[in-house]
Design a protein around this motif. Structure first.
Motif, PDB file in Angstrom:
ATOM      1  N   SER A 439     -34.488  14.507 -41.318  1.00  0.00           N
ATOM      2  CA  SER A 439     -35.075  15.765 -40.856  1.00  0.00           C
ATOM      3  C   SER A 439     -36.243  15.528 -39.905  1.00  0.00           C
ATOM      4  CB  SER A 439     -35.554  16.591 -42.056  1.00  0.00           C
ATOM      5  OG  SER A 439     -36.537  15.864 -42.794  1.00  0.00           O
ATOM      6  N   ASP A 443     -33.587  18.140 -33.436  1.00  0.00           N
ATOM      7  CA  ASP A 443     -32.300  18.735 -33.787  1.00  0.00           C
ATOM      8  C   ASP A 443     -31.135  18.073 -33.073  1.00  0.00           C
ATOM      9  OD1 ASP A 443     -33.605  20.447 -35.463  1.00  0.00           O
ATOM     10  OD2 ASP A 443     -33.610  22.144 -34.052  1.00  0.00           O
ATOM     11  N   ASP A 444     -31.309  17.780 -31.770  1.00  0.00           N
ATOM     12  CA  ASP A 444     -30.184  17.236 -31.027  1.00  0.00           C
ATOM     13  C   ASP A 444     -29.943  15.751 -31.293  1.00  0.00           C
ATOM     14  OD1 ASP A 444     -32.476  16.430 -29.807  1.00  0.00           O
ATOM     15  OD2 ASP A 444     -31.852  16.888 -27.759  1.00  0.00           O
ATOM     16  N   ARG A 446     -30.147  14.692 -34.695  1.00  0.00           N
ATOM     17  CA  ARG A 446     -29.857  14.666 -36.130  1.00  0.00           C
ATOM     18  C   ARG A 446     -28.370  14.868 -36.365  1.00  0.00           C
ATOM     19  NH1 ARG A 446     -32.652  19.249 -38.189  1.00  0.00           N
ATOM     20  NH2 ARG A 446     -34.475  18.228 -37.244  1.00  0.00           N
TER      21      ARG A 446
END
Length: 512
Positions: A439, A443-444, A446
């Protein structure tokens, strides 16, 4: 991908694709040195035809030095190739006609040409002199330098490209749109190893563990732990296991260390050489708590290991599923023949103690790495045949399926019933693979697979989208690390990358 001896042997051990995809290694150096020495000696020998009997010593010494250079190249190649003749070897390499080798030969000629014509040029200047001679010498020097630079760049193009792109050890992150921008990652040399790091994993203690090759033929394997010294905090390297031949896989499960290893041995039986199964997956434990593994036990044995006709493939990467299942990649031993043993070109599955061993999937040439990805599913890299160059593969491995080899590989059309790859690359060799879920990553980055392309150092980020019972793969260039081979990621999203030739392990960290 480099001393000449370990460069050649690591190339054999890792089985990269054809020479046109590799950086300048011992093959290019031998080609360059041989042509330079031969050109020099040819010119120096011709100069003896016009020797001045009143002053014979200088040209004789000059010619002797050039002959010594030729003998030195023959001796060097005999050390590298265990007796192979240098001239025969260079001829074989040039028949392949790949551009870097031709450029290396021309570069050697360019270097040897200078000392070869020097006696003639000196005598001509003494006889003619004047401005014309000086201008002629300057033009010749400029042309010679231009050829030297051009041919050197061509010969070293794959060697220098990662360093130019790397821009001083900062990672280059490339968006799918093709524009380069930094995503807040820092790339640094984490540790410079004593031996050549091969496979890496992050242990339950948070430290980096690496298998490495050592010895005259790089066949003796060790496992090292890289951890901060309790008193100084400085990273130190501790050898925790040794005498593990060709340790091409490493993984942890329930605090225990597992290593995939192999050897090569044949027995003679009434005129026939019979290959012996030497592959194993070994459990290692530290029973007395001193940090050194003192308990070794083969949970899987009698795997094919390294055998002919292609003895460069063996049991390689290993990983564990969420249910504790052990997955082991096993290479094929021929390139265009059906499997000759039950485990050739397979991924096998067993319990951690080696029981309930079954073939999970078939149809691989040389599956090198394996990882658990989204939804606990299995993914692997597979190396294509060097001469066909259909492309190395990233595969979504499903139980009971066949992945095409030896009937097809890479971009080639797969026969009915065979599963095509998710992703292929034509240039290079797909090796290490890791799945990042932290985490702490953006985001891109993970829930993506990260795949290493050896030896050009490219690391691809693979985003997977569920589609028709499998996935659709979208790839983008995530980073370039010089000569990257394997990759591992910890729970915090920090990447560790092993570089075999330079003996380095890099760390790639997101700053946030």
């Amino acid at each position: 991908m480099i001393s000449a001896e370990w460069s050649r042997l690591h190339t054999l051990a890792l089985d990269p694709t054809c020479p046109r995809n590799r950086p300048m290694e011992s093959e290019h150096l031998i080609t360059f040195g041989t042509f330079a020495a031969l050109t020099w000696s040819f010119g120096a020998t011709l100069a003896l035809c016009r020797i001045d009997v009143r002053r014979p010593l200088r040209p004789l010494l000059y010619a002797a030095a050039s002959w010594a250079a030729v003998c030195g190249m023959l001796w060097l190649d005999s050390c590298v190739s265990l007796g192979r003749n240098s001239s025969v070897y260079v001829f074989q390499m040039l028949t392949g006609a790949d551009l870097p080798h031709l450029a290396a030969a021309a570069l050697g000629f360019c270097v040897g040409f200078g000392p070869a014509i020097w006696p003639w040029h000196r005598d001509w200047n003494q006889a003619n002199g004047g401005m014309v001679a000086k201008l002629r010498f300057l033009i010749l020097l400029l042309v010679h330098a231009a050829c030297f630079v051009l041919l050197g760049v061509i010969t070293l193009q794959e060697q220098i490209k990662p360093y130019l792109v790397d821009r001083g050890l900062r990672s280059i992150i490339t968006s799918p749109g093709g524009t380069e921008h930094e995503l807040g990652f820092d790339l640094e040399v984490y540790y410079e190893c004593t031996d050549h790091p091969l496979r890496i994993a992050v242990g339950p203690d948070g430290n980096v563990y690496a298998t490495a090759l050592r010895g005259a033929a790089l066949q003796r394997g060790v496992v090292v732990r890289i951890a901060p010294d309790p008193e100084t905090g400085t990273l130190t390297e501790t050898q925790v296991a040794r005498n593990l031949n060709r340790p091409f896989g490493i993984a942890f499960h329930d605090g225990d260390l597992y290593v995939s290893r192999s050897g090569q041995h044949s027995r003679a039986n009434h005129g026939t050489l019979v290959e012996t199964n030497t592959g194993a997956v070994t459990l290692l434990r530290d029973l007395d708590g001193d940090g050194i593994m003192d308990y070794y036990h083969d949970v899987l044995s009698d795997l094919p290991g390294a055998q002919g006709p292609d003895p460069l493939h063996q049991n390689n990467g290993i990983t564990f599923g969420a249910d504790g299942s052990l997955y082991v990649t096993v290479g094929s031993h021929g390139d265009r023949i059906p499997a000759v043993g039950p485990y050739d070109g397979t991924i096998i599955r067993s319990r951690p103690d080696g029981s309930q061993t079954t073939v999970f999937a078939r149809g691989f040439r040389n599956p090198f790495s394996v990882a658990i990805g989204p939804n606990g599913e299995l993914f692997c890299t597979d190396n294509d045949a060097s001469d066909r160059r259909n492309g190395d593969e990233l595969n979504h491995v499903l139980e009971g399926e066949h992945y095409g080899f030896p009937y097809a590989d890479g971009r080639a059309e797969h026969p009915s019933g065979a599963v095509p790859p998710l992703f292929t690359v034509k240039d290079g060799t797909l090796q290490g693979i890791a799945f990042a879920t932290s985490s702490q990553l953006p985001d891109d980055c993970r829930n993506c697979l990260y795949v290493v392309n050896y030896p050009n150092g490219e690391i691809y980020r693979i985003r997977l989208t569920a589609e028709n019972g499998s996935y659709r793969a979208e790839s983008s260039l995530f980073a370039r690390v010089p000569q990257a081979l394997d990759i591992a990621v910890d729970a915090n999203g920090t990447f560790y990358i092993s570089c075999f030739e330079s003996k380095k392990i890099y760390r790639l960290t997101f700053r946030g």
